[in-house]
Design a protein around this motif. Structure first.
Motif, PDB file in Angstrom:
ATOM      1  N   ASP A 133      57.526  -7.644   2.332  1.00 53.79           N
ATOM      2  CA  ASP A 133      58.960  -7.515   2.057  1.00 53.79           C
ATOM      3  C   ASP A 133      59.369  -6.082   1.735  1.00 53.79           C
ATOM      4  N   SER A 134      58.608  -5.409   0.882  1.00 54.87           N
ATOM      5  CA  SER A 134      59.009  -4.066   0.455  1.00 54.87           C
ATOM      6  C   SER A 134      57.893  -3.041   0.600  1.00 54.87           C
ATOM      7  N   TYR A 135      56.831  -3.391   1.307  1.00 50.94           N
ATOM      8  CA  TYR A 135      55.709  -2.469   1.467  1.00 50.94           C
ATOM      9  C   TYR A 135      54.870  -2.913   2.656  1.00 50.94           C
ATOM     10  N   CYS A 136      53.900  -2.078   3.018  1.00 51.26           N
ATOM     11  CA  CYS A 136      52.955  -2.406   4.083  1.00 51.26           C
ATOM     12  C   CYS A 136      51.567  -2.563   3.477  1.00 51.26           C
ATOM     13  N   LEU A 137      50.838  -3.552   3.937  1.00 51.08           N
ATOM     14  CA  LEU A 137      49.502  -3.843   3.433  1.00 51.08           C
ATOM     15  C   LEU A 137      48.479  -3.490   4.509  1.00 51.08           C
ATOM     16  N   LEU A 138      47.540  -2.618   4.162  1.00 47.66           N
ATOM     17  CA  LEU A 138      46.538  -2.160   5.121  1.00 47.66           C
ATOM     18  C   LEU A 138      45.210  -2.874   4.872  1.00 47.66           C
ATOM     19  N   ASN A 139      44.693  -3.513   5.913  1.00 47.58           N
ATOM     20  CA  ASN A 139      43.383  -4.153   5.860  1.00 47.58           C
ATOM     21  C   ASN A 139      42.438  -3.447   6.819  1.00 47.58           C
ATOM     22  N   HIS A 140      41.163  -3.445   6.458  1.00 44.04           N
ATOM     23  CA  HIS A 140      40.110  -2.930   7.341  1.00 44.04           C
ATOM     24  C   HIS A 140      39.183  -4.092   7.672  1.00 44.04           C
ATOM     25  N   ARG A 141      38.966  -4.317   8.958  1.00 43.25           N
ATOM     26  CA  ARG A 141      38.171  -5.471   9.380  1.00 43.25           C
ATOM     27  C   ARG A 141      36.968  -5.026  10.193  1.00 43.25           C
ATOM     28  N   LEU A 142      35.787  -5.501   9.793  1.00 44.80           N
ATOM     29  CA  LEU A 142      34.548  -5.222  10.495  1.00 44.80           C
ATOM     30  C   LEU A 142      33.940  -6.537  10.958  1.00 44.80           C
ATOM     31  N   SER A 143      33.333  -6.531  12.137  1.00 50.31           N
ATOM     32  CA  SER A 143      32.702  -7.750  12.635  1.00 50.31           C
ATOM     33  C   SER A 143      31.522  -7.414  13.530  1.00 50.31           C
ATOM     34  N   ALA A 144      30.589  -8.353  13.608  1.00 53.06           N
ATOM     35  CA  ALA A 144      29.427  -8.228  14.489  1.00 53.06           C
ATOM     36  C   ALA A 144      29.028  -9.629  14.923  1.00 53.06           C
ATOM     37  N   GLY A 145      28.629  -9.754  16.194  1.00 52.14           N
ATOM     38  CA  GLY A 145      28.302 -11.091  16.661  1.00 52.14           C
ATOM     39  C   GLY A 145      27.520 -11.119  17.945  1.00 52.14           C
ATOM     40  N   LEU A 146      27.139 -12.336  18.353  1.00 61.58           N
ATOM     41  CA  LEU A 146      26.414 -12.577  19.593  1.00 61.58           C
ATOM     42  C   LEU A 146      27.147 -13.641  20.400  1.00 61.58           C
ATOM     43  N   THR A 147      27.112 -13.500  21.727  1.00 63.77           N
ATOM     44  CA  THR A 147      27.747 -14.462  22.622  1.00 63.77           C
ATOM     45  C   THR A 147      26.761 -14.913  23.681  1.00 63.77           C
ATOM     46  N   GLY A 148      26.538 -16.225  23.759  1.00 62.13           N
ATOM     47  CA  GLY A 148      25.703 -16.786  24.806  1.00 62.13           C
ATOM     48  C   GLY A 148      26.578 -17.334  25.922  1.00 62.13           C
TER      49      GLY A 148
END
Length: 231
Positions: free
Chosen positions: A104-119
Motif C-alpha cells: 500500500d505505501s511501500y515496496c517489499l523486496l524478496n530474494h529467492r534462491l532455488s536448486a533442483g533436478l528434473t527427470g
C-alpha cells in the motif's frame, strides 16, 4: 497415401486430449472449496542462451496482477542456469530471483534462491517431466510491517505432461505441483496448470495457460501469458 492428412484415429485422439484439458480447467473451478477466491494474471518474457548441448542461461522478467486484475502485485526478475546430467532424461538447475512486491505505501523486496533436478521421459507424442526443487525466499524485514517467516523454505514437486502436435506447432500441457513448507512441516499449497504453447520456429514461442493455486488462505486463479526466445 497423402501423409499430410491426419489419420482419423489420430485426430480423434488429439481432440480427446484437448477435451481433457478443458475438463481439467472446468473441474478446477467448479470443485474448488468455498474459500475466498481471487483472479490475477502473470505476464512474462523469457530469454535463453544455450552454450553447447549441456548448458543454458536464461533471464526472465514477469509482472503479476492480482485483486481481479485491478492491482499491480509483483515484478520479478530471475536469472537461471541449467545443465544436462543425462542426455534427454535428467537435468539440474539453479536460479536467483529478485521479487519486488507493491504494498500500500511501500515496496517489499524478496530474494529467492532455488536448486533442483528434473527427470524427463517420452512416450510417443507425450513428454513427461518430474521436477523436485528446493526454494528459499529471504525478505528484508526493514520494509513495512509484514510479519512472515524469514526465510521461507519449500520443497516443490511438480509433475507435467505435454503433448506434441507438430503440424500446427501446438504443445498442450497439464501439470500439478505440491509445496511442502519446512517451517510449517506440512503441505501449504497445491498448484494446477493447463495450457498450450505455440512455437513459431526454433527460437520463438508463445504460451497461454490457466492456473489455480489452492492454499489454506484462499484460492487464486491466474491467466498466464508468456513469450520465450531461444538462441
Amino acid at each position: 497415401m497423402d501423409n499430410s492428412v491426419c489419420p482419423p484415429s489420430v485426430f480423434i485422439f488429439e481432440m480427446r486430449f484437448f477435451r481433457l484439458i478443458l475438463l481439467f480447467i472446468s473441474l478446477s473451478v467448479l470443485t474448488s472449496s468455498a474459500q475466498e477466491k481471487e483472479w490475477g494474471s502473470n505476464i512474462g518474457v523469457d530469454i535463453q542462451k544455450k552454450f553447447g548441448k549441456k548448458f543454458a542461461l536464461s533471464l526472465s522478467e514477469e509482472v503479476r496482477l492480482d485483486n481481479d486484475f485491478m492491482h499491480f502485485d509483483r515484478f520479478a526478475s530471475t536469472l537461471s542456469g541449467s545443465f544436462q546430467l543425462v542426455k534427454k532424461h535428467l537435468k539440474g538447475g539453479v536460479s536467483y530471483g529478485a521479487l519486488v512486491y507493491n504494498k500500500d505505501s511501500y515496496c517489499l523486496l524478496n530474494h529467492r534462491l532455488s536448486a533442483g533436478l528434473t527427470g524427463e521421459a517420452e512416450a510417443g507424442k507425450f513428454s513427461f517431466a518430474l521436477r523436485g526443487k528446493y526454494q528459499t525466499t529471504i525478505k528484508d524485514d526493514s520494509y513495512g510491517k509484514q510479519y512472515k517467516l524469514n526465510p521461507e523454505q519449500y520443497l516443490r514437486m511438480k509433475l507435467s505432461v505435454e503433448y506434441t502436435w507438430k503440424k500446427p506447432h501446438l504443445y498442450p500441457f497439464v501439470s500439478a505441483e505440491v509445496y511442502y513448507g519446512f517451517f510449517e512441516k506440512d503441505i501449504t499449497m497445491l498448484r494446477y496448470s493447463a495450457g498450450i504453447d505455440h512455437k513459431f520456429d526454433k527460437r520463438n514461442s508463445l504460451g497461454l495457460a490457466f492456473e489455480m493455486k489452492d492454499s489454506y488462505k484462499r484460492d487464486k486463479y491466474f491467466i498466464n501469458l508468456g513469450y520465450k526466445f531461444r538462441f
